[in-house]
Design a protein around this motif. Structure first.
Motif, PDB file in Angstrom:
ATOM      1  N   GLY A 143      65.284 102.441  37.155  1.00 16.20           N
ATOM      2  CA  GLY A 143      65.370 101.565  35.988  1.00 16.20           C
ATOM      3  C   GLY A 143      64.435 100.385  36.091  1.00 16.20           C
ATOM      4  N   ALA A 144      64.336  99.791  37.300  1.00 19.59           N
ATOM      5  CA  ALA A 144      63.482  98.609  37.458  1.00 19.59           C
ATOM      6  C   ALA A 144      62.010  98.983  37.327  1.00 19.59           C
ATOM      7  N   LEU A 145      61.645 100.200  37.745  1.00 19.38           N
ATOM      8  CA  LEU A 145      60.229 100.586  37.700  1.00 19.38           C
ATOM      9  C   LEU A 145      59.806 101.068  36.327  1.00 19.38           C
ATOM     10  N   ALA A 146      60.678 101.799  35.627  1.00 16.82           N
ATOM     11  CA  ALA A 146      60.209 102.597  34.494  1.00 16.82           C
ATOM     12  C   ALA A 146      60.671 102.086  33.136  1.00 16.82           C
ATOM     13  N   LYS A 147      61.339 100.909  33.070  1.00 14.27           N
ATOM     14  CA  LYS A 147      61.806 100.435  31.774  1.00 14.27           C
ATOM     15  C   LYS A 147      60.829  99.440  31.174  1.00 14.27           C
ATOM     16  N   ARG A 148      60.790  99.391  29.849  1.00 20.17           N
ATOM     17  CA  ARG A 148      59.860  98.484  29.177  1.00 20.17           C
ATOM     18  C   ARG A 148      60.456  97.100  28.960  1.00 20.17           C
ATOM     19  N   SER A 149      61.771  97.042  28.743  1.00 18.18           N
ATOM     20  CA  SER A 149      62.398  95.762  28.424  1.00 18.18           C
ATOM     21  C   SER A 149      62.733  94.995  29.704  1.00 18.18           C
ATOM     22  N   ALA A 150      62.446  93.684  29.715  1.00 15.71           N
ATOM     23  CA  ALA A 150      62.715  92.881  30.911  1.00 15.71           C
ATOM     24  C   ALA A 150      64.211  92.813  31.206  1.00 15.71           C
ATOM     25  N   VAL A 151      65.046  92.819  30.158  1.00 19.00           N
ATOM     26  CA  VAL A 151      66.491  92.784  30.388  1.00 19.00           C
ATOM     27  C   VAL A 151      66.942  94.070  31.077  1.00 19.00           C
ATOM     28  N   ALA A 152      66.346  95.210  30.695  1.00 22.64           N
ATOM     29  CA  ALA A 152      66.692  96.475  31.350  1.00 22.64           C
ATOM     30  C   ALA A 152      66.255  96.469  32.807  1.00 22.64           C
ATOM     31  N   VAL A 153      65.122  95.821  33.098  1.00 20.98           N
ATOM     32  CA  VAL A 153      64.678  95.710  34.490  1.00 20.98           C
ATOM     33  C   VAL A 153      65.707  94.902  35.294  1.00 20.98           C
ATOM     34  N   LEU A 154      66.220  93.809  34.692  1.00 27.08           N
ATOM     35  CA  LEU A 154      67.253  93.018  35.368  1.00 27.08           C
ATOM     36  C   LEU A 154      68.500  93.865  35.625  1.00 27.08           C
ATOM     37  N   MET A 155      68.868  94.724  34.657  1.00 24.63           N
ATOM     38  CA  MET A 155      70.026  95.607  34.855  1.00 24.63           C
ATOM     39  C   MET A 155      69.794  96.529  36.051  1.00 24.63           C
ATOM     40  N   GLY A 156      68.561  97.075  36.162  1.00 25.08           N
ATOM     41  CA  GLY A 156      68.254  97.929  37.304  1.00 25.08           C
ATOM     42  C   GLY A 156      68.392  97.191  38.613  1.00 25.08           C
ATOM     43  N   ILE A 157      67.941  95.913  38.633  1.00 25.56           N
ATOM     44  CA  ILE A 157      68.046  95.130  39.864  1.00 25.56           C
ATOM     45  C   ILE A 157      69.516  94.899  40.216  1.00 25.56           C
ATOM     46  N   GLU A 158      70.364  94.667  39.198  1.00 26.74           N
ATOM     47  CA  GLU A 158      71.793  94.486  39.478  1.00 26.74           C
ATOM     48  C   GLU A 158      72.383  95.754  40.091  1.00 26.74           C
ATOM     49  N   LEU A 159      71.969  96.930  39.570  1.00 28.58           N
ATOM     50  CA  LEU A 159      72.466  98.182  40.154  1.00 28.58           C
ATOM     51  C   LEU A 159      72.063  98.284  41.623  1.00 28.58           C
ATOM     52  N   MET A 160      70.813  97.896  41.933  1.00 21.69           N
ATOM     53  CA  MET A 160      70.349  97.982  43.316  1.00 21.69           C
ATOM     54  C   MET A 160      71.161  97.060  44.219  1.00 21.69           C
ATOM     55  N   LEU A 161      71.450  95.841  43.731  1.00 23.38           N
ATOM     56  CA  LEU A 161      72.216  94.896  44.560  1.00 23.38           C
ATOM     57  C   LEU A 161      73.636  95.414  44.789  1.00 23.38           C
ATOM     58  N   ASN A 162      74.215  96.071  43.774  1.00 22.81           N
ATOM     59  CA  ASN A 162      75.541  96.651  43.947  1.00 22.81           C
ATOM     60  C   ASN A 162      75.522  97.749  45.000  1.00 22.81           C
ATOM     61  N   ALA A 163      74.462  98.560  44.998  1.00 20.57           N
ATOM     62  CA  ALA A 163      74.352  99.624  45.999  1.00 20.57           C
ATOM     63  C   ALA A 163      74.286  99.024  47.403  1.00 20.57           C
ATOM     64  N   VAL A 164      73.530  97.921  47.535  1.00 21.97           N
ATOM     65  CA  VAL A 164      73.450  97.251  48.839  1.00 21.97           C
ATOM     66  C   VAL A 164      74.829  96.782  49.282  1.00 21.97           C
ATOM     67  N   ASN A 165      75.612  96.252  48.341  1.00 18.49           N
ATOM     68  CA  ASN A 165      76.945  95.769  48.692  1.00 18.49           C
ATOM     69  C   ASN A 165      77.838  96.912  49.157  1.00 18.49           C
ATOM     70  N   ILE A 166      77.744  98.078  48.494  1.00 18.57           N
ATOM     71  CA  ILE A 166      78.527  99.236  48.927  1.00 18.57           C
ATOM     72  C   ILE A 166      78.173  99.569  50.378  1.00 18.57           C
ATOM     73  N   ASN A 167      76.862  99.560  50.678  1.00 17.95           N
ATOM     74  CA  ASN A 167      76.436  99.868  52.043  1.00 17.95           C
ATOM     75  C   ASN A 167      76.999  98.868  53.043  1.00 17.95           C
ATOM     76  N   LEU A 168      76.892  97.567  52.713  1.00 17.13           N
ATOM     77  CA  LEU A 168      77.371  96.533  53.635  1.00 17.13           C
ATOM     78  C   LEU A 168      78.859  96.708  53.921  1.00 17.13           C
ATOM     79  N   LEU A 169      79.650  96.945  52.862  1.00 20.79           N
ATOM     80  CA  LEU A 169      81.089  97.062  53.061  1.00 20.79           C
ATOM     81  C   LEU A 169      81.437  98.357  53.793  1.00 20.79           C
ATOM     82  N   ALA A 170      80.680  99.438  53.538  1.00 21.22           N
ATOM     83  CA  ALA A 170      80.959 100.693  54.247  1.00 21.22           C
ATOM     84  C   ALA A 170      80.679 100.532  55.736  1.00 21.22           C
ATOM     85  N   PHE A 171      79.542  99.892  56.070  1.00 21.54           N
ATOM     86  CA  PHE A 171      79.245  99.652  57.485  1.00 21.54           C
ATOM     87  C   PHE A 171      80.328  98.790  58.109  1.00 21.54           C
TER      88      PHE A 171
END
Lengths: 166, 102
Positions: free
Chosen positions: B21-49
Protein backbone atom coordinates in the motif's frame (compact mmCIF):
# COMPACT_ATOMS: atom_id res chain seq x y z
CA UNK A 1 -2.93 -22.73 24.90
CA UNK A 2 -5.31 -20.93 22.61
CA UNK A 3 -7.65 -22.75 20.31
CA UNK A 4 -6.15 -22.89 16.78
CA UNK A 5 -9.54 -22.17 15.20
CA UNK A 6 -9.73 -18.79 16.96
CA UNK A 7 -6.23 -17.88 15.76
CA UNK A 8 -6.97 -18.82 12.15
CA UNK A 9 -10.25 -16.89 12.24
CA UNK A 10 -8.54 -13.75 13.55
CA UNK A 11 -5.64 -14.12 11.11
CA UNK A 12 -8.14 -14.43 8.25
CA UNK A 13 -9.97 -11.27 9.36
CA UNK A 14 -6.70 -9.32 9.70
CA UNK A 15 -5.28 -10.39 6.34
CA UNK A 16 -8.50 -10.03 4.32
CA UNK A 17 -9.32 -6.60 5.75
CA UNK A 18 -5.68 -5.54 5.31
CA UNK A 19 -5.90 -6.54 1.65
CA UNK A 20 -9.17 -4.62 1.35
CA UNK A 21 -7.46 -1.48 2.70
CA UNK A 22 -4.94 -1.66 -0.12
CA UNK A 23 -7.10 -2.96 -2.97
CA UNK A 24 -10.39 -1.03 -2.63
CA UNK A 25 -10.87 1.95 -4.93
CA UNK A 26 -12.95 4.07 -2.53
CA UNK A 27 -10.71 5.58 0.15
CA UNK A 28 -13.57 5.83 2.68
CA UNK A 29 -14.09 2.06 2.42
CA UNK A 30 -10.33 1.61 2.85
CA UNK A 31 -10.48 3.65 6.07
CA UNK A 32 -13.39 1.54 7.39
CA UNK A 33 -11.55 -1.72 6.63
CA UNK A 34 -8.53 -0.21 8.37
CA UNK A 35 -10.64 -0.08 11.57
CA UNK A 36 -11.51 -3.77 11.10
CA UNK A 37 -7.81 -4.57 10.73
CA UNK A 38 -6.97 -2.65 13.92
CA UNK A 39 -9.64 -4.52 15.89
CA UNK A 40 -8.37 -7.84 14.50
CA UNK A 41 -4.80 -6.96 15.52
CA UNK A 42 -6.13 -6.11 18.98
CA UNK A 43 -7.70 -9.59 19.15
CA UNK A 44 -4.27 -11.01 18.25
CA UNK A 45 -2.83 -9.13 21.23
CA UNK A 46 -5.46 -10.79 23.45
CA UNK A 47 -4.33 -14.19 22.15
CA UNK A 48 -0.76 -13.20 23.05
CA UNK A 49 -1.94 -12.37 26.61
CA UNK A 50 -1.18 -8.66 26.24
CA UNK A 51 -4.40 -7.29 27.75
CA UNK A 52 -3.16 -3.73 28.33
CA UNK A 53 -1.88 -3.34 24.78
CA UNK A 54 -5.10 -4.76 23.34
CA UNK A 55 -7.01 -1.99 25.14
CA UNK A 56 -4.48 0.64 24.00
CA UNK A 57 -4.76 -0.66 20.43
CA UNK A 58 -8.55 -0.20 20.46
CA UNK A 59 -8.30 3.26 22.06
CA UNK A 60 -5.43 4.72 20.05
CA UNK A 61 -5.72 3.01 16.67
CA UNK A 62 -9.38 2.08 16.22
CA UNK A 63 -10.46 5.19 18.11
CA UNK A 64 -8.07 8.03 17.36
CA UNK A 65 -5.84 7.22 14.37
CA UNK A 66 -8.70 6.02 12.16
CA UNK A 67 -10.76 9.12 13.01
CA UNK A 68 -7.75 11.29 12.09
CA UNK A 69 -7.39 9.46 8.78
CA UNK A 70 -11.11 9.85 8.01
CA UNK A 71 -10.78 13.57 8.77
CA UNK A 72 -7.80 13.72 6.42
CA UNK A 73 -9.90 12.07 3.71
CA UNK A 74 -12.86 14.39 4.27
CA UNK A 75 -10.73 17.55 4.18
CA UNK A 76 -8.75 16.69 1.06
CA UNK A 77 -10.59 14.43 -1.40
CA UNK A 78 -12.03 16.12 -4.45
CA UNK A 79 -13.61 14.68 -7.56
CA UNK A 80 -15.18 11.24 -7.76
CA UNK A 81 -15.05 9.43 -4.41
CA UNK A 82 -15.54 6.08 -6.18
CA UNK A 83 -12.05 6.27 -7.69
CA UNK A 84 -10.27 8.19 -4.93
CA UNK A 85 -7.77 5.48 -3.99
CA UNK A 86 -6.12 4.28 -7.18
CA UNK A 87 -2.73 2.70 -7.76
CA UNK A 88 0.18 4.68 -9.14
CA UNK A 89 2.49 3.45 -11.90
CA UNK A 90 4.30 1.15 -9.46
CA UNK A 91 1.33 -1.21 -9.08
CA UNK A 92 3.20 -4.20 -10.52
CA UNK A 93 6.73 -3.48 -9.30
CA UNK A 94 5.48 -2.61 -5.81
CA UNK A 95 3.64 -5.93 -5.67
CA UNK A 96 6.77 -7.78 -6.77
CA UNK A 97 8.87 -6.02 -4.10
CA UNK A 98 6.33 -6.77 -1.34
CA UNK A 99 5.99 -10.41 -2.43
CA UNK A 100 9.78 -10.87 -2.61
CA UNK A 101 10.21 -9.38 0.86
CA UNK A 102 7.52 -11.72 2.21
CA UNK A 103 9.16 -14.79 0.67
CA UNK A 104 12.56 -13.83 2.12
CA UNK A 105 11.18 -13.13 5.61
CA UNK A 106 9.10 -16.31 5.54
CA UNK A 107 12.19 -18.40 4.63
CA UNK A 108 14.17 -16.80 7.47
CA UNK A 109 11.38 -17.33 10.01
CA UNK A 110 10.94 -21.00 9.11
CA UNK A 111 14.69 -21.70 9.09
CA UNK A 112 15.45 -20.12 12.48
CA UNK A 113 15.54 -22.29 15.60
CA UNK A 114 13.89 -20.21 18.33
CA UNK A 115 14.90 -20.73 21.96
CA UNK A 116 11.41 -20.92 23.43
CA UNK A 117 10.86 -20.19 27.10
CA UNK A 118 8.64 -22.35 29.27
CA UNK A 119 7.90 -19.57 31.79
CA UNK A 120 4.24 -18.65 32.12
CA UNK A 121 3.11 -15.17 31.18
CA UNK A 122 1.88 -12.99 34.06
CA UNK A 123 -1.87 -12.94 34.73
CA UNK A 124 -2.18 -9.20 34.14
CA UNK A 125 0.41 -7.13 32.29
CA UNK A 126 -0.58 -3.69 33.60
CA UNK A 127 1.44 -3.82 36.83
CA UNK A 128 4.67 -5.19 35.29
CA UNK A 129 4.46 -2.67 32.41
CA UNK A 130 4.07 0.21 34.86
CA UNK A 131 7.03 -1.08 36.86
CA UNK A 132 9.23 -1.35 33.75
CA UNK A 133 8.11 2.04 32.41
CA UNK A 134 8.81 3.95 35.61
CA UNK A 135 12.10 2.28 36.58
CA UNK A 136 14.18 0.89 33.72
CA UNK A 137 12.58 2.86 30.89
CA UNK A 138 11.86 6.15 32.65
CA UNK A 139 14.08 8.25 30.34
CA UNK A 140 12.49 6.90 27.10
CA UNK A 141 9.12 7.39 28.76
CA UNK A 142 9.82 11.10 29.30
CA UNK A 143 11.28 11.44 25.80
CA UNK A 144 8.09 9.90 24.37
CA UNK A 145 6.05 12.47 26.31
CA UNK A 146 8.16 15.30 24.84
CA UNK A 147 7.80 13.75 21.37
CA UNK A 148 4.01 13.74 21.70
CA UNK A 149 4.02 17.39 22.81
CA UNK A 150 6.28 18.44 19.92
CA UNK A 151 4.17 16.48 17.43
CA UNK A 152 1.00 18.11 18.75
CA UNK A 153 2.41 21.64 18.48
CA UNK A 154 3.87 20.88 15.04
CA UNK A 155 0.61 19.41 13.75
CA UNK A 156 -1.38 22.43 14.96
CA UNK A 157 1.08 24.89 13.42
CA UNK A 158 1.21 23.02 10.10
CA UNK A 159 -2.54 22.58 9.80
CA UNK A 160 -3.13 26.25 10.65
CA UNK A 161 -0.92 27.32 7.75
CA UNK A 162 1.32 29.62 9.81
CA UNK A 163 3.69 31.87 7.87
CA UNK A 164 1.83 31.47 4.58
CA UNK A 165 1.56 34.70 2.59
CA UNK A 166 -2.08 35.69 2.44
CA UNK B 1 -1.07 -25.90 18.21
CA UNK B 2 -0.27 -22.27 17.46
CA UNK B 3 3.44 -21.53 17.76
CA UNK B 4 5.65 -18.46 17.47
CA UNK B 5 6.05 -19.05 13.72
CA UNK B 6 2.32 -18.59 13.09
CA UNK B 7 2.34 -15.14 14.67
CA UNK B 8 5.56 -14.16 12.88
CA UNK B 9 4.12 -15.19 9.49
CA UNK B 10 0.93 -13.25 10.25
CA UNK B 11 3.08 -10.22 11.05
CA UNK B 12 5.10 -10.69 7.85
CA UNK B 13 1.92 -10.93 5.72
CA UNK B 14 0.46 -7.78 7.28
CA UNK B 15 3.78 -5.95 6.89
CA UNK B 16 4.01 -6.82 3.20
CA UNK B 17 0.40 -5.75 2.58
CA UNK B 18 1.20 -2.43 4.24
CA UNK B 19 4.42 -2.10 2.23
CA UNK B 20 2.49 -2.70 -0.99
CA UNK B 21 0.00 0.00 0.00
CA UNK B 22 2.77 2.45 0.87
CA UNK B 23 4.62 1.80 -2.40
CA UNK B 24 1.81 1.54 -4.93
CA UNK B 25 -0.92 4.00 -3.86
CA UNK B 26 -1.43 7.42 -5.40
CA UNK B 27 -3.12 9.16 -2.47
CA UNK B 28 -0.91 10.36 0.41
CA UNK B 29 -3.59 9.39 2.93
CA UNK B 30 -3.57 5.83 1.56
CA UNK B 31 0.22 5.76 1.93
CA UNK B 32 -0.23 6.75 5.60
CA UNK B 33 -2.74 3.88 5.99
CA UNK B 34 -0.14 1.47 4.59
CA UNK B 35 2.43 2.74 7.08
CA UNK B 36 -0.04 2.18 9.94
CA UNK B 37 -0.53 -1.42 8.77
CA UNK B 38 3.25 -1.93 8.78
CA UNK B 39 3.58 -0.53 12.32
CA UNK B 40 0.80 -2.85 13.50
CA UNK B 41 2.63 -5.82 11.99
CA UNK B 42 5.77 -4.79 13.88
CA UNK B 43 3.77 -4.68 17.11
CA UNK B 44 2.42 -8.20 16.52
CA UNK B 45 6.01 -9.39 16.09
CA UNK B 46 7.23 -7.63 19.24
CA UNK B 47 4.43 -9.08 21.37
CA UNK B 48 4.84 -12.57 19.89
CA UNK B 49 8.57 -12.55 20.67
CA UNK B 50 7.82 -11.28 24.18
CA UNK B 51 5.18 -13.97 24.76
CA UNK B 52 7.18 -16.95 23.47
CA UNK B 53 10.82 -16.04 24.25
CA UNK B 54 10.75 -13.96 27.46
CA UNK B 55 7.22 -14.02 28.92
CA UNK B 56 8.37 -12.92 32.39
CA UNK B 57 10.00 -9.71 31.13
CA UNK B 58 7.96 -6.82 29.77
CA UNK B 59 10.47 -5.40 27.26
CA UNK B 60 8.38 -6.29 24.20
CA UNK B 61 5.31 -4.63 25.67
CA UNK B 62 7.22 -1.43 26.49
CA UNK B 63 8.66 -1.33 22.96
CA UNK B 64 5.19 -1.83 21.49
CA UNK B 65 3.90 1.10 23.56
CA UNK B 66 6.68 3.32 22.21
CA UNK B 67 5.85 2.20 18.65
CA UNK B 68 2.23 3.20 19.24
CA UNK B 69 3.31 6.61 20.60
CA UNK B 70 5.52 7.28 17.58
CA UNK B 71 2.80 6.06 15.19
CA UNK B 72 0.24 8.44 16.71
CA UNK B 73 2.67 11.37 16.45
CA UNK B 74 3.59 10.39 12.90
CA UNK B 75 0.02 10.19 11.63
CA UNK B 76 -0.90 13.55 13.24
CA UNK B 77 2.08 15.39 11.68
CA UNK B 78 1.70 13.51 8.39
CA UNK B 79 -1.95 14.49 8.01
CA UNK B 80 -1.17 18.10 8.93
CA UNK B 81 1.46 18.10 6.17
CA UNK B 82 -0.99 16.58 3.69
CA UNK B 83 -3.64 19.18 4.52
CA UNK B 84 -1.08 21.99 4.23
CA UNK B 85 0.09 20.72 0.84
CA UNK B 86 -3.50 20.30 -0.29
CA UNK B 87 -4.12 23.98 0.54
CA UNK B 88 -1.16 24.91 -1.65
CA UNK B 89 -1.59 22.54 -4.58
CA UNK B 90 -5.18 21.23 -4.37
CA UNK B 91 -3.96 17.66 -4.66
CA UNK B 92 -3.02 14.75 -2.39
CA UNK B 93 -1.47 12.59 -5.09
CA UNK B 94 2.07 11.62 -4.10
CA UNK B 95 3.33 11.95 -7.69
CA UNK B 96 2.47 15.67 -7.66
CA UNK B 97 4.65 16.38 -4.59
CA UNK B 98 7.70 17.31 -6.67
CA UNK B 99 9.13 20.56 -5.21
CA UNK B 100 12.52 18.94 -4.72
CA UNK B 101 12.91 18.15 -8.42
CA UNK B 102 16.11 19.65 -9.79
Amino acid sequence: MTNPVIFWLIALVVIVSGLMVVLLKNIVHSALFLVVTFVGVSATYVLLQADFLAAVQILVYAGAVSILLVFGVMLTVRGDIKSSNLFNRHKLSGGVVALALFLIVERIILKTEWVLSKNPAPESTVGPIAEAMLTKFVIPFEVAAILLLVAMVGAILLAKGEGKPQ
Amino acid sequence: MITLNHYLILGAVLFCIGLYGALAKRSAVAVLMGIELMLNAVNINLLAFNRFLTPDKMVGHVFAIFVIVVAAAEVAVGLALVINIYRDRSTTMVDDFDWLKW
